[in-house]
Design a protein around this motif. Structure first.
Motif, PDB file in Angstrom:
ATOM      1  N   PRO B 125     -78.217  72.437  37.443  1.00 18.27           N
ATOM      2  CA  PRO B 125     -79.285  71.775  36.660  1.00 18.27           C
ATOM      3  C   PRO B 125     -79.653  72.516  35.379  1.00 18.27           C
ATOM      4  O   PRO B 125     -80.214  71.912  34.462  1.00 18.27           O
ATOM      5  CB  PRO B 125     -80.472  71.754  37.627  1.00 18.27           C
ATOM      6  N   LYS B 126     -79.311  73.809  35.294  1.00 21.30           N
ATOM      7  CA  LYS B 126     -79.629  74.549  34.067  1.00 21.30           C
ATOM      8  C   LYS B 126     -78.877  73.966  32.866  1.00 21.30           C
ATOM      9  O   LYS B 126     -79.242  74.227  31.719  1.00 21.30           O
ATOM     10  CB  LYS B 126     -79.246  76.023  34.231  1.00 21.30           C
ATOM     11  N   LEU B 128     -79.065  71.192  31.807  1.00 21.30           N
ATOM     12  CA  LEU B 128     -79.979  70.323  31.065  1.00 21.30           C
ATOM     13  C   LEU B 128     -80.593  71.062  29.877  1.00 21.30           C
ATOM     14  O   LEU B 128     -80.876  70.462  28.836  1.00 21.30           O
ATOM     15  CB  LEU B 128     -81.080  69.812  31.997  1.00 21.30           C
ATOM     16  N   LEU B 129     -80.801  72.369  30.038  1.00 18.29           N
ATOM     17  CA  LEU B 129     -81.373  73.152  28.941  1.00 18.29           C
ATOM     18  C   LEU B 129     -80.419  73.176  27.758  1.00 18.29           C
ATOM     19  O   LEU B 129     -80.834  73.087  26.592  1.00 18.29           O
ATOM     20  CB  LEU B 129     -81.663  74.586  29.410  1.00 18.29           C
ATOM     21  N   ALA B 377     -75.772  65.983  30.006  1.00 20.60           N
ATOM     22  CA  ALA B 377     -77.185  66.264  29.713  1.00 20.60           C
ATOM     23  C   ALA B 377     -77.480  65.913  28.255  1.00 20.60           C
ATOM     24  O   ALA B 377     -78.578  65.450  27.920  1.00 20.60           O
ATOM     25  CB  ALA B 377     -77.501  67.738  29.959  1.00 20.60           C
TER      26      ALA B 377
END
Lengths: 122, 395
Positions: B125-126, B128-129, B377
């Protein structure tokens, strides 16, 4: 619009994008944690036959100290662990599984391969 | 009426006679042929560029009357309705209704969603950054369009969205904020997307060290089917509540993805990613190309847009890379910063570039799946940025 106003809009825009995606990141993390917890709870008690009719390993057998015997398979980027299995047999097994599932081998992920010893072999 | 008079009148109404009434028409026809060459021979985004170039050719052939910008001006001014356009417009005017209403970009997003695997994003999920950081290009170009070139805010926002490296999003936002600039913005967006393998690597090499490029990343964790099904539903609810203006794009993207992941609607998923996508691509490309009418396209502003588009792409790449470097430092060298550049959308081209540059530094490096996370993302990030810009400047 002045340059200063445009700068404020730009900063605000970046903040909104980050806020939305950080929010999504948190949601995914919560979703993963909940999913993992549910999966841990739903792990069935040892049974003779696993799902899909595949005989489950004989769990009544003495536990082999796996960590002691495991070694990394060559060329597997350090992920696939082999327990009492030589690389040649492991490669054959992976090819057979991929063929049975009709899925390309590079789309499958093997975590470990372990030889299940029969009672009379121990 | 004599035969000579009749022939004279026939000659005066022919396209060849009208062609020389304004030299800019000839330039536009030549430009359309150059774009056709790039699409057909050089294979630069041929699925879209060929349609855009052909639409441009059709609209600039004098006398063809396939597209009427003046009708759309009257429609935007509220003087006429769509009924008038259907009645008085040409074929390309009717096709353009789908662009103006936002129908085509949304349907294309549905197809993109049906083709996208959000697994790498869910596994890490990181990512997304990185997808968020790569939207820097949008706002950098927006800022420059206002500060350096004096564009109006709505036009600057449409120019900035080129940095999202997402064609449908660029078309969707521009058709709403600055329809007069649709052709140059769409052409710039698709051209630069096709040129990503040339645009990104120099910046990637400039901002990263060889040691960073050589970093091998751990294999991604597996993602359950349940998570993949829940993801589009949850994203739709949260993001559309946060930014309702982005609902048409993001909603369709996630609906397409749900068709793919649920396993019960294989036919719908197949239609969304093949037949529907192909049909809409034909309509959107020709009608966007048709907006490149010579007297609106051949202006200094078009050149500024081309320059700003390139700047937007470079800043987007830099944004992703710089955050990638920071994450590399914070993770103790476990994240290869090259995956940050894939945050610019342009699925899957940008991820392939990350893989190629990483593999050049270390041939045993496989970054593709890691780069797919920031890549998808980026699609969500650019849609959110477009929603923000529409909410701010959409009147």
């Amino acid at each position: 619009m002045s340059f200063g106003d445009a700068l404020i809009y730009s900063l605000l825009g970046m903040c909104v994008v980050f806020f939305a995606l950080v929010l999504l990141m948190c949601i995914i993390k919560v979703m993963t944690a909940v999913g993992d917890r549910a999966a841990t709870r739903s792990v069935p008690a040892p049974a003779g036959v696993a799902a899909g009719g595949i005989p489950a390993p004989d769990t009544s057998a003495p536990v082999v100290p796996l960590a002691m015997t495991a070694k990394l398979a060559p060329g597997a980027a350090g992920q696939l662990k082999l327990y009492d299995t030589d690389p040649r047999t492991a490669a054959m097994l992976m090819a057979i599984v991929a063929d049975d599932l009709q899925v390309p081998l590079n789309e499958l992920r093997f975590l470990s391969i372990r030889e299940i010893k029969e009672e009379n072999e121990r | 009426m004599s035969i000579l008079e009749t022939l004279g009148r026939l000659g005066q109404t022919s396209g060849f006679y009208l062609l020389f009434a304004d030299w800019r028409q000839i330039v536009m026809i030549a430009l359309a042929c150059v774009l056709l060459y790039l699409g057909l021979v050089k294979k630069f985004e041929p699925l879209l560029l060929i349609g855009i170039a052909f639409g441009m050719l059709l609209t600039n052939l004098p006398g063809s009357k396939m597209y009427h910008p003046e009708l759309w001006d009257a429609y935007i001014a509220g003087e006429i309705t769509l009924t008038h356009i259907i009645h008085d417009g040409g074929l390309l005017d009717i096709l353009y209704i789908g662009v103006k209403s936002g129908l085509y970009p949304s349907l294309i997003f549905m197809g993109v969603g049906a083709m996208t695997d959000f697994g790498p994003l869910l596994a890490n999920p990181k990512s997304l950054l990185l997808g968020a950081a790569a939207q820097l290009g949008i706002f950098a170009a927006f800022l420059m369009a206002i500060g350096l070139f004096g564009f109006a805010p709505n036009v600057a926002a449409s120019i900035g969205i080129i940095g999202g490296a997402d064609g449908p999003t660029a078309i969707w936002l521009t058709s709403k904020l600055a329809p007069d600039y649709l052709a140059p913005i769409a052409i710039a967006a698709y051209s630069y997307m096709a040129l990503i393998p040339l645009i990104q690597p120099p910046v990637m090499k400039l901002l990263t060290t060889k040691e960073e490029r050589e970093i091998k990343m751990e294999q991604l964790r597996p993602v359950s089917k349940k998570q993949k099904i829940l993801f589009p539903i949850i994203v739709t609810i949260f993001v559309c509540l946060l930014l309702p203006s982005v609902a048409p794009l993001l909603g369709c993207l996630m609906l397409g993805n749900l068709f793919k992941e649920c396993g019960l609607t294989d036919h719908l998923s197949d239609t969304a990613q093949n037949a529907l996508m192909n049909i809409v691509t034909i309509f959107i490309s020709t009608s966007v190309g048709a907006t490149a009418v010579y007297y609106r396209f051949l202006t200094p502003q078009t050149l500024f847009i081309i320059v700003l588009g390139l700047i937007a792409f470079e800043f987007a790449t830099m944004g992703g890379l710089l955050l990638g470097k920071l994450m590399c430092k914070l993770s103790g060298g476990k994240i290869n910063p090259l995956i940050g550049s894939a945050g610019v959308s342009a699925v899957p081209m940008a991820a392939r570039v990350s893989q190629t540059v990483g593999a050049k530094a270390n041939p045993s490096n496989f970054l593709l799946m890691h780069a797919m996370g920031p890549n998808v993302a980026g699609v969500i990030g650019s849609a959110v940025a477009a929603g923000f810009l529409l909410a701010m400047f959409g009147g």
